[in-house]
Design an enzyme around this catalytic site. Sequence first.
Site, PDB file in Angstrom:
ATOM      1  N   ASP A  63       9.950  -0.970   5.459  1.00  0.00           N
ATOM      2  CA  ASP A  63      10.818  -2.074   5.898  1.00  0.00           C
ATOM      3  C   ASP A  63      12.204  -1.894   5.284  1.00  0.00           C
ATOM      4  O   ASP A  63      12.442  -0.974   4.508  1.00  0.00           O
ATOM      5  CB  ASP A  63      10.201  -3.436   5.534  1.00  0.00           C
ATOM      6  CG  ASP A  63      10.150  -3.671   4.037  1.00  0.00           C
ATOM      7  OD1 ASP A  63       9.958  -2.690   3.282  1.00  0.00           O
ATOM      8  OD2 ASP A  63      10.305  -4.829   3.596  1.00  0.00           O
ATOM      9  N   HIS A 118       3.860   4.301   8.468  1.00  0.00           N
ATOM     10  CA  HIS A 118       4.565   3.062   8.826  1.00  0.00           C
ATOM     11  C   HIS A 118       5.896   3.070   8.070  1.00  0.00           C
ATOM     12  O   HIS A 118       5.998   2.609   6.937  1.00  0.00           O
ATOM     13  CB  HIS A 118       3.726   1.837   8.441  1.00  0.00           C
ATOM     14  CG  HIS A 118       4.339   0.540   8.865  1.00  0.00           C
ATOM     15  ND1 HIS A 118       4.286   0.078  10.163  1.00  0.00           N
ATOM     16  CD2 HIS A 118       5.032  -0.393   8.175  1.00  0.00           C
ATOM     17  CE1 HIS A 118       4.916  -1.082  10.250  1.00  0.00           C
ATOM     18  NE2 HIS A 118       5.382  -1.387   9.047  1.00  0.00           N
ATOM     19  N   ASP A 144      -4.156   7.387   9.920  1.00  0.00           N
ATOM     20  CA  ASP A 144      -2.820   7.976  10.088  1.00  0.00           C
ATOM     21  C   ASP A 144      -2.246   7.482  11.405  1.00  0.00           C
ATOM     22  O   ASP A 144      -2.111   8.224  12.377  1.00  0.00           O
ATOM     23  CB  ASP A 144      -2.890   9.507  10.049  1.00  0.00           C
ATOM     24  CG  ASP A 144      -1.491  10.119  10.173  1.00  0.00           C
ATOM     25  OD1 ASP A 144      -0.502   9.375   9.951  1.00  0.00           O
ATOM     26  OD2 ASP A 144      -1.386  11.316  10.501  1.00  0.00           O
ATOM     27  N   GLU A 155       1.714   2.867   5.065  1.00  0.00           N
ATOM     28  CA  GLU A 155       3.144   2.660   4.836  1.00  0.00           C
ATOM     29  C   GLU A 155       3.591   3.604   3.713  1.00  0.00           C
ATOM     30  O   GLU A 155       2.775   4.314   3.122  1.00  0.00           O
ATOM     31  CB  GLU A 155       3.434   1.182   4.469  1.00  0.00           C
ATOM     32  CG  GLU A 155       4.939   0.863   4.485  1.00  0.00           C
ATOM     33  CD  GLU A 155       5.262  -0.636   4.517  1.00  0.00           C
ATOM     34  OE1 GLU A 155       4.351  -1.464   4.680  1.00  0.00           O
ATOM     35  OE2 GLU A 155       6.467  -0.956   4.389  1.00  0.00           O
TER      36      GLU A 155
HETATM   37  O1  G3I Z   1      -3.983 -10.902  -6.675  1.00  0.00           O
HETATM   38  C1  G3I Z   1      -5.039 -10.906  -5.714  1.00  0.00           C
HETATM   39  C2  G3I Z   1      -6.368 -10.901  -6.386  1.00  0.00           C
HETATM   40  O2  G3I Z   1      -6.513 -12.062  -7.135  1.00  0.00           O
HETATM   41  C3  G3I Z   1      -7.450 -10.772  -5.324  1.00  0.00           C
HETATM   42  O3  G3I Z   1      -8.705 -10.667  -5.928  1.00  0.00           O
HETATM   43  C4  G3I Z   1      -7.218  -9.538  -4.459  1.00  0.00           C
HETATM   44  C5  G3I Z   1      -8.235  -9.396  -3.337  1.00  0.00           C
HETATM   45  O4  G3I Z   1      -7.640  -9.175  -2.089  1.00  0.00           O
HETATM   46  O5  G3I Z   1      -5.942  -9.623  -3.894  1.00  0.00           O
HETATM   47  C6  G3I Z   1      -4.883  -9.684  -4.845  1.00  0.00           C
HETATM   48  O6  G3I Z   1      -3.688  -9.811  -4.161  1.00  0.00           O
HETATM   49  C7  G3I Z   1      -3.220  -8.662  -3.499  1.00  0.00           C
HETATM   50  C8  G3I Z   1      -1.815  -8.371  -3.960  1.00  0.00           C
HETATM   51  O7  G3I Z   1      -1.282  -7.278  -3.262  1.00  0.00           O
HETATM   52  C9  G3I Z   1      -1.736  -8.070  -5.456  1.00  0.00           C
HETATM   53  O8  G3I Z   1      -2.354  -6.869  -5.769  1.00  0.00           O
HETATM   54  C10 G3I Z   1      -3.208  -8.925  -2.007  1.00  0.00           C
HETATM   55  O9  G3I Z   1      -4.544  -9.089  -1.531  1.00  0.00           O
HETATM   56  C11 G3I Z   1      -2.519  -7.803  -1.270  1.00  0.00           C
HETATM   57  O10 G3I Z   1      -2.347  -8.168   0.079  1.00  0.00           O
HETATM   58  C12 G3I Z   1      -1.184  -7.510  -1.879  1.00  0.00           C
HETATM   59  O11 G3I Z   1      -0.689  -6.352  -1.257  1.00  0.00           O
HETATM   60  C13 G3I Z   1       0.707  -6.126  -1.368  1.00  0.00           C
HETATM   61  C14 G3I Z   1       1.337  -6.152   0.035  1.00  0.00           C
HETATM   62  O12 G3I Z   1       2.713  -5.853  -0.080  1.00  0.00           O
HETATM   63  C15 G3I Z   1       1.194  -7.509   0.737  1.00  0.00           C
HETATM   64  O13 G3I Z   1       1.864  -8.484   0.048  1.00  0.00           O
HETATM   65  C16 G3I Z   1       0.898  -4.766  -1.983  1.00  0.00           C
HETATM   66  O14 G3I Z   1       0.452  -4.778  -3.339  1.00  0.00           O
HETATM   67  C17 G3I Z   1       2.377  -4.376  -1.948  1.00  0.00           C
HETATM   68  O15 G3I Z   1       2.492  -3.036  -2.359  1.00  0.00           O
HETATM   69  C18 G3I Z   1       2.938  -4.541  -0.537  1.00  0.00           C
HETATM   70  O16 G3I Z   1       4.308  -4.304  -0.621  1.00  0.00           O
HETATM   71  C19 G3I Z   1       5.010  -4.284   0.624  1.00  0.00           C
HETATM   72  C20 G3I Z   1       6.083  -5.351   0.549  1.00  0.00           C
HETATM   73  O17 G3I Z   1       5.461  -6.625   0.511  1.00  0.00           O
HETATM   74  C21 G3I Z   1       7.064  -5.247   1.701  1.00  0.00           C
HETATM   75  N1  G3I Z   1       7.582  -3.903   1.816  1.00  0.00           N
HETATM   76  C22 G3I Z   1       6.552  -2.919   2.001  1.00  0.00           C
HETATM   77  C23 G3I Z   1       5.613  -2.903   0.818  1.00  0.00           C
HETATM   78  C24 G3I Z   1       4.567  -1.817   0.950  1.00  0.00           C
HETATM   79  O18 G3I Z   1       3.600  -2.089   1.911  1.00  0.00           O
HETATM   80  O1  9MR Z   2       6.600  -3.678   8.454  1.00  0.00           O
HETATM   81  C1  9MR Z   2       6.078  -4.605   7.539  1.00  0.00           C
HETATM   82  C2  9MR Z   2       5.660  -3.898   6.271  1.00  0.00           C
HETATM   83  O2  9MR Z   2       6.772  -3.333   5.635  1.00  0.00           O
HETATM   84  C3  9MR Z   2       4.910  -4.837   5.341  1.00  0.00           C
HETATM   85  O3  9MR Z   2       4.367  -4.133   4.254  1.00  0.00           O
HETATM   86  C4  9MR Z   2       3.808  -5.550   6.086  1.00  0.00           C
HETATM   87  C5  9MR Z   2       3.080  -6.571   5.244  1.00  0.00           C
HETATM   88  O4  9MR Z   2       3.935  -7.545   4.781  1.00  0.00           O
HETATM   89  O5  9MR Z   2       4.312  -6.200   7.227  1.00  0.00           O
HETATM   90  C6  9MR Z   2       4.906  -5.315   8.141  1.00  0.00           C
HETATM   91  O6  9MR Z   2       5.379  -6.047   9.238  1.00  0.00           O
HETATM   92  C7  9MR Z   2       4.379  -6.475  10.125  1.00  0.00           C
HETATM   93  C8  9MR Z   2       4.207  -7.972  10.006  1.00  0.00           C
HETATM   94  O7  9MR Z   2       3.701  -8.324   8.746  1.00  0.00           O
HETATM   95  C9  9MR Z   2       3.295  -8.474  11.102  1.00  0.00           C
HETATM   96  N1  9MR Z   2       3.743  -8.036  12.418  1.00  0.00           N
HETATM   97  C10 9MR Z   2       3.843  -6.593  12.535  1.00  0.00           C
HETATM   98  C11 9MR Z   2       4.803  -6.020  11.513  1.00  0.00           C
HETATM   99  C12 9MR Z   2       4.799  -4.487  11.579  1.00  0.00           C
HETATM  100  O8  9MR Z   2       5.321  -4.043  12.735  1.00  0.00           O
END
Ligand code: G3I
Ligand code: 9MR
Length: 554
Positions: free
Chosen positions: A163, A477, A523, A532
């Site tokens: 993103d 991604h 993939d 991603e």
């Molecule tokens: O903290 C809870 C824990 O209590 C629980 O037991 C566990 C079970 O699912 O989940 C834990 O939370 C997780 C959290 O990361 C902390 O580790 C969430 O489920 C999980 O969805 C979350 O994932 C993060 C994701 O964003 C969604 O928010 C990833 O670590 C993080 O690397 C990823 O980062 C994204 C940015 O938001 C946007 N840009 C892209 C980037 C990479 O995908």
């Molecule tokens: O592209 C977004 C990615 O960088 C994030 O890690 C992810 C989770 O927050 O979300 C992706 O965006 C998606 C959105 O959450 C839901 N609609 C589809 C988007 C990807 O095309």
Amino acid sequence: ASAAPDGIRVNQLGFAPQARKVAVLPAGATGEVEVIDAASGAVAWRGRTKPAATWKESGETVMLADFSALTRLGEYRIRADGAAPSERFVVRAGVYAELNRAALKAFYYNRSGMALDAAYAGVYARAAGHPDTRVLVHASAASKERPEGTVIASARGWYDAGDYNKYIVNSGISTYTLLAAFEHYPDYFARKRTGIPESANQLPDILDEALWNLAWMLTMQDPHDGGVYNKLTNQRFDGIVMPAGASTEPRYVVQKGTAATLDFAATMATAARVLKPYEQQLPGLSARMLRAAEAAWEWARANPAVAFRNPAGVVTGEYGDATFDDEFAWAAAELYISSGKDSYYAAMQPAGVSASVPQWADVRGLAWISLAHHRNSLSAVADRKLIAARVDGLAASLAATWRSSAYGVPMQGGDFVWGSNAVALNQSMMLLQAYRLNGKRDYLDAAQAGLDYVLGRNAAGYAFVTGFGARQVMHPHHRPSMADKVAAPVPGFLAGGPHAGQQDKGDCKAVYPSALPALSYIDDDCSYASNEVAINWNAPLVYVSAALDVLGGE
Ligand code: G3I
Ligand code: 9MR
């Protein structure tokens, strides 16, 4: 080429001559294994596997073959009756040099606010996007001096991932990890040129790259109180477009928070120290960074529990984290090392701080990395035994898992989170800290296993870094890779990797091949939860590939 699901798995790049060298064979193979010269077919090593064992993470029953005795330079394959042969790999010194260069260059490819010129970016040249020279202060971030709608400049920085937003929490650990790689292996990076616009200047490229993001991070601090905004973001994720084609709706700085402010403090304190020798090239910057770090620390002391949640209307990445003891410890440690003030060591309360594998929401391991590296020059208050015990204790537990693993890796069950490939590399990074402290060979070997894992010795059979290995990731991604009309993805990026939670199922039409953790990878560019890319995942790839090149004897 593609590794059949029943093929022999091995690091698809290869090994330094003295490295521990292990392959995984499927249960159907006989116990006799041969490593053959890829060109002539001559047998270079012959031996037997260890007994079969089941890896519950993938449901496979497999056998390990340890061919470390093969030290002769060359290009090889592994074969055994009853299994498809492995991909080719090499044995030679400096085997990760190109990987390391590409992993670092990936940060350049993700720069915000800069056109990528063909001279540096080749077919991945693109126009600039997201200049961020006029960003609005969001309602959630409004203050007396900067009311809602105030325009600030917050240019530069790296896009976080696939993103186009910029998040301080994730920038902190990523930037720190690059700075640590340089601090620990300065000679390796002094010579390394990645082919970026700054390559001709007096600074090592890795520092120029870090500076691109540090310059942005500095703009994220409110000069009136020292607090740091969590992120610079759109309200919604951009579509699948190139940076220059992205929405021109306003971008915002959003709410100050304790985690972001402390991650900023730790990173700036580290940068102040690492950049200090470059006073001539960067006049006043080191001192300015240390002041910024101390001001951030003071804000966090006064605001010790401001958790971040996306404010209404903003739905981009959250990096929400509501526990701050690890961020306090990390910031205190870096401020102690860089300022020399004993009060910061006391503030860290080190006896109560454990060690864990770093990730964006848990940064205490970074404090121990820095303390361990600087242990011989710390002031008298520092407890050197404690530092060594913390680093060794974590490594010992990772090595125990590695020793008993059917796949011969430290990765297990709960490690298959979103971004699991970076868990593997951060485990390696911590193992390497212990190896640097006490030279226990197992720690180096277990660290090697983590890199082997992301480069092909894994259940999915992929080399997980774009552009590398025989069985490559082709559809990450990553908005530029998806939108640029170039078939091959932008090189040097680590895919997030298998994610047991499969948290993109609602959006992604592609089908996960299995419900098992180590196989939960697709993939396909719709799979943001397993495929991603992200700066905090690439940074430990830079660190570990450099360390293993150096320690393996370049
Ligand atoms: O903290 C809870 C824990 O209590 C629980 O037991 C566990 C079970 O699912 O989940 C834990 O939370 C997780 C959290 O990361 C902390 O580790 C969430 O489920 C999980 O969805 C979350 O994932 C993060 C994701 O964003 C969604 O928010 C990833 O670590 C993080 O690397 C990823 O980062 C994204 C940015 O938001 C946007 N840009 C892209 C980037 C990479 O995908
Ligand atoms: O592209 C977004 C990615 O960088 C994030 O890690 C992810 C989770 O927050 O979300 C992706 O965006 C998606 C959105 O959450 C839901 N609609 C589809 C988007 C990807 O095309």
